[in-house]
Structure formats: structure tokens, C-alpha cells
Write a protein that holds these residues in place. Structure first.
Motif, PDB file in Angstrom:
ATOM      1  N   VAL A  91      16.769  34.326   5.804  1.00  0.00           N
ATOM      2  CA  VAL A  91      16.011  34.436   7.053  1.00  0.00           C
ATOM      3  C   VAL A  91      16.931  35.023   8.115  1.00  0.00           C
ATOM      4  N   ILE A 100       1.776  22.998   4.608  1.00  0.00           N
ATOM      5  CA  ILE A 100       3.133  22.485   4.366  1.00  0.00           C
ATOM      6  C   ILE A 100       3.525  21.502   5.454  1.00  0.00           C
ATOM      7  N   LEU A 111       6.771  20.559  -3.155  1.00  0.00           N
ATOM      8  CA  LEU A 111       6.841  19.545  -2.104  1.00  0.00           C
ATOM      9  C   LEU A 111       6.030  18.311  -2.489  1.00  0.00           C
ATOM     10  N   ILE A 143       6.296  26.595  -3.469  1.00  0.00           N
ATOM     11  CA  ILE A 143       7.103  25.605  -2.749  1.00  0.00           C
ATOM     12  C   ILE A 143       6.250  24.408  -2.362  1.00  0.00           C
ATOM     13  N   GLN A 144       5.004  24.681  -2.014  1.00  0.00           N
ATOM     14  CA  GLN A 144       4.121  23.588  -1.617  1.00  0.00           C
ATOM     15  C   GLN A 144       3.882  22.611  -2.741  1.00  0.00           C
ATOM     16  N   THR A 173      -1.323  28.219   5.251  1.00  0.00           N
ATOM     17  CA  THR A 173      -0.242  27.689   4.418  1.00  0.00           C
ATOM     18  C   THR A 173       0.736  26.901   5.276  1.00  0.00           C
ATOM     19  N   LEU A 208      20.264  26.596   8.581  1.00  0.00           N
ATOM     20  CA  LEU A 208      19.697  27.661   7.748  1.00  0.00           C
ATOM     21  C   LEU A 208      20.457  28.958   7.974  1.00  0.00           C
ATOM     22  N   LYS A 218       5.185  30.638  -1.184  1.00  0.00           N
ATOM     23  CA  LYS A 218       4.831  29.486  -0.348  1.00  0.00           C
ATOM     24  C   LYS A 218       4.035  28.471  -1.143  1.00  0.00           C
ATOM     25  N   LYS A 219       3.083  28.985  -1.965  1.00  0.00           N
ATOM     26  CA  LYS A 219       2.264  28.057  -2.750  1.00  0.00           C
ATOM     27  C   LYS A 219       3.127  27.297  -3.755  1.00  0.00           C
ATOM     28  N   LYS A 232      12.615  21.194  12.512  1.00  0.00           N
ATOM     29  CA  LYS A 232      13.796  20.813  11.725  1.00  0.00           C
ATOM     30  C   LYS A 232      14.904  20.288  12.629  1.00  0.00           C
ATOM     31  N   GLN A 273       3.038  34.701   0.145  1.00  0.00           N
ATOM     32  CA  GLN A 273       2.084  33.619  -0.106  1.00  0.00           C
ATOM     33  C   GLN A 273       2.348  32.929  -1.434  1.00  0.00           C
ATOM     34  N   TYR A 296      11.693  21.738   2.582  1.00  0.00           N
ATOM     35  CA  TYR A 296      11.169  22.036   3.908  1.00  0.00           C
ATOM     36  C   TYR A 296      12.177  22.854   4.706  1.00  0.00           C
ATOM     37  N   ASN A 297      13.483  22.620   4.438  1.00  0.00           N
ATOM     38  CA  ASN A 297      14.512  23.304   5.217  1.00  0.00           C
ATOM     39  C   ASN A 297      14.740  24.742   4.807  1.00  0.00           C
ATOM     40  N   CYS A 298      14.301  25.136   3.619  1.00  0.00           N
ATOM     41  CA  CYS A 298      14.532  26.525   3.243  1.00  0.00           C
ATOM     42  C   CYS A 298      13.569  27.400   4.051  1.00  0.00           C
ATOM     43  N   GLY A 299      13.852  28.675   4.135  1.00  0.00           N
ATOM     44  CA  GLY A 299      13.049  29.522   5.024  1.00  0.00           C
ATOM     45  C   GLY A 299      11.722  29.930   4.419  1.00  0.00           C
ATOM     46  N   TRP A 300      10.869  28.958   4.085  1.00  0.00           N
ATOM     47  CA  TRP A 300       9.626  29.269   3.380  1.00  0.00           C
ATOM     48  C   TRP A 300       8.674  30.126   4.205  1.00  0.00           C
ATOM     49  N   TYR A 301       8.769  30.053   5.549  1.00  0.00           N
ATOM     50  CA  TYR A 301       7.774  30.750   6.355  1.00  0.00           C
ATOM     51  C   TYR A 301       7.957  32.261   6.348  1.00  0.00           C
TER      52      TYR A 301
END
Lengths: 473, 474
Positions: A279, B432, A428, A424-425, B428, A291, A421-422, B334, A418, A409-414
Motif C-alpha cells: 500500500v 469486513i 477473517l 480475506i473475508q 466489501t 503497514l 477481498k472476498k 487500526k 474484489q 485486518y491489518n493488511c492493506g486489503w482495501y
């Protein structure tokens, strides 16, 4: 011998140049003490016997061959099993004898005798624990071997990054400290148990008129205080002490080692996840945030940054890495389930024992033992610290698996696609439920259960103490 | 080596609290403007002198307790007093040993991220946090001073005696004791004269400073929690504009220009009253209010080529702003999680000790309360101890509870905004975030218990139960 020499040279070399190189040696070293203990018990952990054992095996085979006796070659496994069942019979015999003696005193003897014989209950608890723990190792040998090998394959090879090094070295140090301390403390316990008998024996040898003491009260059909019988009995009782304590040590040390390695792997995986996605830094992600710090090395890499521009390549790279992580996560969960199936029943018995033993030990210490005697006090300290260690390692495992969800959650998923992201979800979801070891389904092993054990023992102790006091009046 | 830390972030906000703690004698040596060797030495000497006086007087009280331990009532009363002030000694020691951890927590918020569209909201909630922290500090300072005053006043009522057990007849007799706020053993005779006045003055000083030491540390902990809660409020508040921003990226929405003009109506509310300088020289208005005075709305460029795919005709810059909003939200969240984790690590053990000692004190107080037989000095002092101890526990339980509620309500806020109109990316994001925020953030006392109103309820319930049982036994 050769291995040790080579290792020494290697470590001198690695210490001066790079401290962060790890190899399978580090992993294997953690198992050295446990193998010693198991050898006494007649159990083998892996089928790779040490050189010494192989030598004996070869010599024995040569002897048979020379004698022209074409007996079906009994492999090492057979001899080890024979040795183990002999020791198992020993322990079982000891338990039976003690139970008979206890029943006899309770039904027949006076109140004082009963109090004195209450000291035997901790011993019986120990014996039963030892039998259960060592039995599992004998019976499920292949499962243990599989656990060891799979964890071995996951062990990092070669140079590791700074933060990984911190994690691994800390875990190894803790594990080393615990195994060495536990190992030597239990030796001290053995000596502490047998000391009164031997001192009495020495005193008698010097002509002093001291009563002969037997360490444990067995029911025996003959008089144990006869001249030669007594000495033999002392030796047999020493052997039983060693066996039972080594049995418990073996079970517990294996648990500690496995849990410690699984925890390390979880922590390494958390680190890997946090570094997964690159990121860029800007006003929203300032330099000092973790991060940004994780991604510092990626930013400097020119090739990587040009690659990251292309969305498709980026997604492929992430997907591959994520798949690797998911597979490893599943392996670790499966290994935890293995550890659970191997250890949960013996840990349940261990926990029940602990509450009962702590209660009786405190009663014996307060009522029976004099203040300068240390046998029961040492035993109390040992069992308190043993239970605490089990709960502490269980807590570490729970915490490290919970940290995974934080890392995700801390990794730069955003900034990822898509698809990623799915993925990773869903990860989670799974990491939300912590992975731990339970006592046969009753309670999960953590520090909170330790407080429960202490509270239970305390309430049992006050009950027994009060009824004793009332009886005195 | 004490590093000179430029006052920023949490340190600026908590400056009055920090200054008071330094005055009360805590071993807090950072955050001074002047760091020369001489003044540093003076400060260390100041703190050490306070520490020595407090510990010595505490030991004198303990000696007094040991001296008159034959009679049950006297022993109970002295034990309660000794336990009551154990908090101060422990907190003084705890801070001295753990000061690095405190400095680290205070430094966590030195730098934070920002987004042009959300600066107003950030500043507004920061201001709210500041007001609340300030109010809490005044309140607790007031309570401390009031307690000391009422304690000293109560000393002058009732007979000044202590109970002795007569060895032969096994009855309790009374023996005259010096009329001092606290029963302590002194090497000199304090019945009357100058020594009496000296001891009285010492005890007033001691009461004030030891209560201040314990309470100021608790106020710092609660102020941190207030700050974290207001940050969570800020995150919840910007959820709605974030969704709308994200929706504007791929669906047609009217009035998108409004979104990109950082709400100007709110600007006027936030210009602070410059007269609101509470403690001169400690608080700097410029640094704190600079952001709002500057304003961010003007920075946005509304001209530029609109991107072809966008149904709302957003420029490239606006699109970038919309996309980076989620990044801002997640990184800020965070940061708050890190802050709460650091608070828990720093103060958890102190809370554990506090709860242990309070539990024992409350048990003994329940026993004492059964012996109240009328409106007299004994009743007032017992009720005073009881309310104060319960008040201390309530103080941090309520803020711990607020943190739990705020952090779990982020999910509510995410659900109640118009996520169904948002882009896939926004959906999404909501997924999350909802998942992660289901587990509330909480402060635990070294993993033994969670600080929440449940804890307070269980403590109160236990006290009432003991009291009822003891009344029945009588």
C-alpha cells in the motif's frame, strides 16, 4: 560426536556473520531432552534411532548371525516395546499395591494412620498420570512422528527477516528455558522423594538407631522390614519413582514443544499476512504506521513496484501467496486437532489430578509434615508450576491464533481486488474462532482455567481441613 | 537520558493532568520545556522527597496497625485504612517502574493520518474529547479536595479514642489517642503541643498528596479511554458521507458537488472561544485549533476534466478523494485499535492490583457496616470509605464500559448508513468492518477480568451479599 563438532563450527561461523540463519538443526535440538527421557521409558519418538542405538542393534544382529541362530530378526521396535510393557507393568503394579494398602488403612486403621496414608494419594495420582501419558506415546507413535515431521517441514530455512528472527529466537529461548528447567526440576523431585529413605539407610549403616522408612506404603504379603528384602524394596521404589516422574515429564514436554512450535508458525504466518499487500504511503497512510513500515522494503524494490502497477499481475501474485497462506493455515488447524486428540484425555486426568493433589498436598503440608521436611513441599511447587505451564502454553496458542484475525485486518486489503477481498473475508470468518486445546471437551486450556483449578483446590482444602479440626475436637 | 518531546497529540491534550501529576510527586520527568541538568535534578529530588514522606508515613500507619492488633474492631478499622492507602503507594511505585510504557502510550497519537474531506469532523470530535477530559479532571480534583476537607472536619467530632482489649476480663476498653486524621505511630509524643500541630499538618499534606497520586493516575487512564471513544465516534460519524462518496463513483447521485465541499456550515461552530484558556501557559490554543481555523474546504479543485466513466461527472481528483476515503477510515480505525491495546498493556496490571485490594477492603467494610448503630462519626466514616472505594471502582468501570459499547456500535453505524447504494468496493468494506467490529475492544486487568459495568455490578453484589449474610449471622 561428529555432528556436535560440525554444529559447533557452524554456529561460530554463523554468529559472527549472520545471526539470522536457521536450519533444521535448531528444530531438532528442541527434541533432544525429550528423547533422553523417552529412552528411559522404553519409547521411541521417531523411527530414526540415534547412532548409539543403531550400533547396539547391529552388534546384536551380528551376534545372532555368528551363533547361526536364524531367529527372525527382532527389530529395535520389538525390544523397545518389550521394555516399555515391562515398565508399564511395574507402574500398574505399584498403583494396585498402593490402592490395596489405602483401602486396608481406611477400613481398618486408626485415624492417625488414615492421615498418614493420605500422603499416598498424590503419589497414586502421579502414577496414573504417568501411565496415561506414556501409553499414548506408545500406541500412537505414527501420529507423533507425523506431527514432528510436518512441523519440521514448515521450519524456516536459511536467512530470515529481522522481525521473523525476533519471533523465532524468542520462542526458542522460552522453549529452551522451560524444557531445561522442567527436566532438572523433576530430577530434583526424584531425589527429594527418595532422600529420606536413603539417609535413614546410611544412618543405619553407621550404626545409628533410626527407624527404616519406606518411601511409599505398598501392601505386601511379607514383612518389608526384613534385612535384605528392605534394600531390594528401596531400589524397586526408586525405580518406580523415576518411571512415574519421567512418564509425566515426557507427556508434558512433548505437549509444550508441539504447542510452542505451532504457536511460532502462527506468529510467522501473521507476519506474512501483514506484509502481503503493498500500500503506498500518503496522507491517509503516514510513514509511522506499521503497514507503511512493513512495506518499506517493497517500496525500494524497483522491479516489484513496476509489477505492482499492472492490476492483473498484482492480483495473481496476491492470489498465489494467499493460497499458500490458506493451505498452511489449514495444516496448522489440522495439527492442532492432532495435538488435541493425542493429549486431551491425559490433560483432563491431569487437571482433575491437579485439583485433588494440590488439595491433599496442602492438607499434608499443613497437618502432617514438619516444617523442615521438603518432600511434599517440593511436590506441591512442582505440581503448581506444571499445571501453570500447561495453561500458559495453551493461552499462548489461543492468543497467537487470535492474532491472525488482527493481522488479516491489518493488511492493506482495501487496495486489493474484489477477489482477494472476498478471500480475506472468508479467512477473517475462520480466524475469528480461536484454535486451542481442550480437556476432552470440558474446558479450553488457558490461564482462566488455571484460576478455576486453584479455586476448586482451595475449596476442597478448606472443607477437609475444617472436618479434620472438628474431628480433633 | 530524557528526550525532549515536543508537546503534541495526546500530550498536549493531557498537559494539565501531566502537570498536576508532576506537582503531586509522580516520577514523571518528560514533557518539560526546560531540560537542563540542574532543573532535572531538582525535579528528581522533589519526587524522591515526596515518595519518601509518603512511604514513611504509610509504614508508620502499618506499625500502628501491628501494635494494636489484639482488639478485633481496632484491627479491622486500621486494616481498612492501611488497605485504602495501599492504592497510592502501589500506584506511585507502578508509575515509577512503568513510566516507559506510559510515555509510549502518550506518544502513540503524536502523528495521525488525515483526509481533506474529514478534517472538520476529526477536529470536532477531538474538541469534544478535550472538553470531556478537562471536565473529568476538574470533577475528580474537586472530589479529592472535598474528601480531604471532610476527613479533616470529621476528625474534630466524636471521641478521640482507641479500643484496647483487657487481657484479664477480655472486655474492650477505651484509651485516649491523639486527635489526628489518621492513626499512626510516631516516634514523638503527639498528644498535645507543637508536635501535635506538626503531626496534624503532616497528615493533612499526606492525605491530600496520597489521594491525589492515586486519583490522577486513574484520571489519566480514563482520559485515554475518553479520547479513544471520541475517535470511534468520529469514525462512526464519517461512515455516512463515506458511503455516499463511494456511491457517487459508479451510480448517478444528485448533489455530488456538495459532498466534495467539506461541510462549511459546521466550520462556524468550531471556532473556539479564545478566552477559554483554563490554565495559562500550559495550554496552547494555536497548536490545537490551528486546523479548524485553516479549514480544508477551500483546498479542493472543482475544475478539471471529468472522467468519462463517471455518471456524476467527477474529476479525477475527486475520484481519488472518494477512493482514499476508505483507506483513511481503515487506517484510522487500526490506529485506534493500537491505542486501546497500548492502554491495556500499560494499565492492566495496575487495575488488577486495584481490584484485588478493593475486594478485600470492601469485604471488611461490609463487616464494619453491620456495626453501625446510629448517626455518629463511626457511621459517617464507614459510609465515607464505602462510597469512596465503590466510586473509584465505578470510575474506571464506566469508562471501560463506554469503550466496549462504542467499539461494538461501529457495526451498527456501518449497517445504518446507505450501504445498499454503495459501490461493490464499499459493500466489501462494510462486510469486513462489520465482521471485525463484532468483537468489542475492551480493557482487561492482565487477562483476569474485563473492565466493564458487569465488573462493578459483581463487586457491588458481592458487598451487599456479605452484608446481608453478616447481618443474619448477628
Amino acid at each position: 560426536f561428529k555432528k556436535k563438532l560440525v554444529k559447533k563450527n557452524e554456529s561460530v561461523g554463523t554468529e559472527t556473520t549472520e545471526e539470522r540463519i536457521y536450519s533444521f538443526n535448531d528444530y531438532d535440538e528442541t527434541f533432544v531432552k525429550i528423547k533422553k527421557v523417552l529412552w528411559i521409558l522404553g519409547l521411541r519418538l521417531t523411527r530414526n534411532d540415534s547412532d548409539r542405538v543403531k550400533l547396539v542393534h547391529i552388534l546384536f544382529f551380528i551376534y545372532l548371525y555368528k551363533r547361526q541362530q536364524w531367529i527372525k530378526p527382532f527389530c529395535m521396535k520389538f525390544w523397545f516395546q518389550v521394555f516399555y510393557w515391562f515398565e508399564f507393568a511395574n507402574l500398574l503394579g505399584a498403583v494396585i499395591l498402593e490402592i490395596i494398602e489405602l483401602i486396608r488403612t481406611v477400613t481398618g486403621g486408626s485415624f492417625e494412620d488414615i492421615i498418614a496414608s493420605l500422603g499416598m494419594i498424590p503419589c497414586m495420582g502421579y502414577l496414573i498420570s504417568a501411565i496415561l501419558k506414556s501409553y499414548k506415546i506408545c500406541y500412537y507413535e505414527s501420529m507423533y512422528e507425523n506431527l514432528i515431521n510436518e512441523l519440521r517441514n514448515m521450519w524456516p530455512q536459511g536467512k530470515v527477516t529481522e522481525d521473523e528472527h525476533v519471533i523465532i529466537s524468542k520462542a526458542l529461548k522460552q522453549l529452551n528455558f522451560v524444557t531445561t528447567g522442567f527436566y532438572w526440576c523433576n530430577y530434583a523431585l526424584i531425589i527429594g522423594c527418595m532422600l529420606p529413605c536413603y539417609t535413614a539407610l546410611i544412618q543405619i549403616a553407621f550404626g545409628q538407631d533410626v527407624p527404616k522408612i519406606l518411601a511409599y506404603l505398598y501392601w505386601l504379603p511379607f514383612d518389608p522390614l526384613q534385612p535384605y528384602v528392605f534394600e531390594v524394596l528401596i531400589i524397586i521404589q526408586t525405580w518406580h519413582t523415576i518411571l512415574s516422574i519421567m512418564g509425566i515429564v515426557s507427556g508434558d514436554l512433548l505437549f509444550f514443544i508441539f504447542v510452542s512450535h505451532i504457536t511460532t508458525q502462527f506468529d510467522l504466518m501473521s507476519l506474512r499476512i501483514e506484509k502481503l499487500i503493498f500500500v503506498p504511503t500518503d496522507q491517509q497512510l503516514i510513514n509511522i504506521y506499521p503497514l507503511a513500515i512493513h512495506n518499506k522494503h517493497k517500496r525500494n524494490d524497483q522491479v516489484a513496484s513496476t509489477e505492482m502497477q499492472n492490476e492483473e499481475i498484482r492480483e495473481d501474485v496476491h492470489q498465489k501467496e494467499l493460497l499458500d497462506i490458506i493451505l498452511r493455515h489449514r495444516t496448522l488447524i489440522r495439527l492442532c486437532a492432532d495435538v488435541e486428540s493425542l493429549f486431551s484425555f491425559s490433560l483432563l486426568i491431569n487437571f482433575i489430578n491437579s485439583s485433588v493433589i494440590i488439595c491433599f498436598l496442602s492438607f499434608v503440608i499443613v497437618v502432617v509434615e514438619k516444617w523442615y521436611e521438603f518432600m511434599y513441599k517440593t511436590a506441591m511447587v512442582t505440581i503448581l508450576s506444571q499445571t501453570w505451564l500447561i495453561c500458559w502454553f495453551g493461552q499462548k496458542l489461543l492468543d497467537s491464533s487470535k492474532r491472525l484475525s488482527q493481522a488479516l485486518y491489518n493488511c492493506g486489503w482495501y487496495t486489493s481486488s474484489q477477489k482477494i477481498k472476498k478471500n480475506i473475508q472468508i479467512m477473517l470468518f475462520r480466524t475469528g474462532k480461536a484454535v486451542g486445546v481442550t480437556t476432552y471437551g470440558f474446558t479450553i486450556i488457558c490461564l482462566a482455567s488455571y484460576t478455576t483449578i486453584i479455586k476448586t483446590s482451595w475449596s476442597y482444602f478448606t472443607l477437609i481441613y475444617n472436618s479434620y479440626k472438628m474431628n480433633q475436637k | 537520558m530524557m528526550t525532549k518531546v515536543k508537546a503534541q497529540g495526546l500530550v498536549t491534550d493531557l498537559m494539565p493532568n501531566i502537570k498536576l501529576m508532576q506537582a503531586a510527586g509522580h516520577f514523571l520527568f518528560n514533557y518539560h520545556s526546560d531540560n537542563s541538568g540542574m532543573s532535572m535534578l531538582l525535579r528528581k529530588v522533589y519526587s524522591s522527597v515526596h515518595a519518601v514522606l509518603i512511604v514513611v508515613n504509610y509504614v508508620c500507619m502499618a506499625i500502628n496497625m501491628a501494635q494494636y492488633s489484639d482488639e478485633v474492631n481496632e484491627l479491622t478499622a486500621n486494616t481498612i485504612t492501611v488497605l485504602f492507602f495501599a492504592h497510592s503507594v502501589i500506584k506511585l511505585l507502578f508509575f515509577a517502574l512503568n513510566s516507559k510504557s506510559f510515555y509510549r502510550t502518550l506518544a502513540i497519537w503524536n502523528q495521525s493520518n488525515s483526509h481533506p474531506l474529514f478534517t472538520e469532523s476529526d477536529a470536532r470530535y477531538h474538541q469534544l474529547a478535550l472538553t470531556k477530559m478537562r471536565r473529568l479532571l476538574y470533577c475528580i480534583c474537586g472530589v479529592t479536595v472535598l474528601s480531604v476537607a471532610s476527613w479533616v472536619t470529621l476528625t474534630f467530632f466524636g471521641e478521640s479514642v482507641r479500643f484496647i482489649a483487657n487481657k484479664e476480663t477480655n472486655e474492650t476498653m477505651t484509651e485516649p489517642a491523639p486527635r489526628l486524621p489518621l492513626k499512626a505511630w510516631y516516634p514523638f509524643n503527639t498528644m498535645s503541643g507543637t508536635m501535635y500541630i506538626a503531626a496534624f499538618a503532616l497528615q493533612i499534606y499526606w492525605l491530600l498528596f496520597s489521594m491525589a497520586i492515586a486519583n490522577l493516575l486513574d484520571v489519566m487512564f480514563c482520559s485515554w479511554l475518553i479520547f479513544a471513544c471520541e475517535q470511534l465516534q468520529h469514525l462512526k460519524a464519517i461512515m455516512k458521507p463515506l458511503m455516499e462518496l463511494s456511491a457517487s463513483l459508479d451510480t448517478y447521485r444528485p448533489n455530488t458537488a456538495e459532498l466534495f465541499r467539506a461541510s462549511s456550515t459546521e466550520k462556524s461552530e468550531k471556532v473556539p472561544d479564545p478566552v477559554d484558556l483554563d490554565i495559562r501557559g500550559i495550554y496552547s490554543t494555536q497548536q490545537d485549533f490551528g486546523i479548524t481555523l485553516r479549514g480544508a474546504g477551500g483546498k479542493l479543485q472543482t475544475f478539471g476534466q471529468p472522467t468519462p466513466n463517471n455518471p456524476n461527472g467527477l474529476t479525477q481528483k475527486q475520484e481519488m478523494l472518494a477512493r482514499s476515503a476508505i483507506k483513511y477510515w481503515v487506517e484510522r480505525h487500526k490506529h485506534v485499535v493500537r491505542l486501546v491495546a497500548s492502554i491495556g498493556d500499560t494499565y492492566g496490571t495496575a487495575l488488577l492490583f486495584h481490584m484485588l485490594i478493593s475486594t478485600i477492603t470492601l469485604t471488611l467494610l461490609a463487616y464494619q457496616a453491620t456495626k453501625i448503630d446510629g448517626v455518629n462519626v463511626y457511621a459517617f466514616s464507614t459510609l465515607g470509605y464505602l462510597t469512596y472505594t465503590l466510586g473509584q471502582v465505578f470510575h474506571f468501570c464506566i469508562f471501560g464500559n463506554r469503550l466496549i459499547e462504542e467499539s461494538s456500535s461501529v457495526m451498527e453505524a456501518a449497517y445504518s448508513c446507505q450501504w445498499y447504494d454503495g459501490s461493490e468496493e464499499a459493500k466489501t468494506f462494510v462486510q469486513i468492518v462489520c465482521q471485525q467490529c463484532q468483537k468489542a475492544m475492551s480493557i482487561s486487568g492482565a487477562k483476569f477480568f474485563t473492565v466493564s459495568l458487569d465488573l462493578f455490578a459483581s463487586v457491588l453484589g458481592a458487598v451487599v451479599t456479605y452484608f446481608m449474610v453478616l447481618i443474619q449471622l448477628k
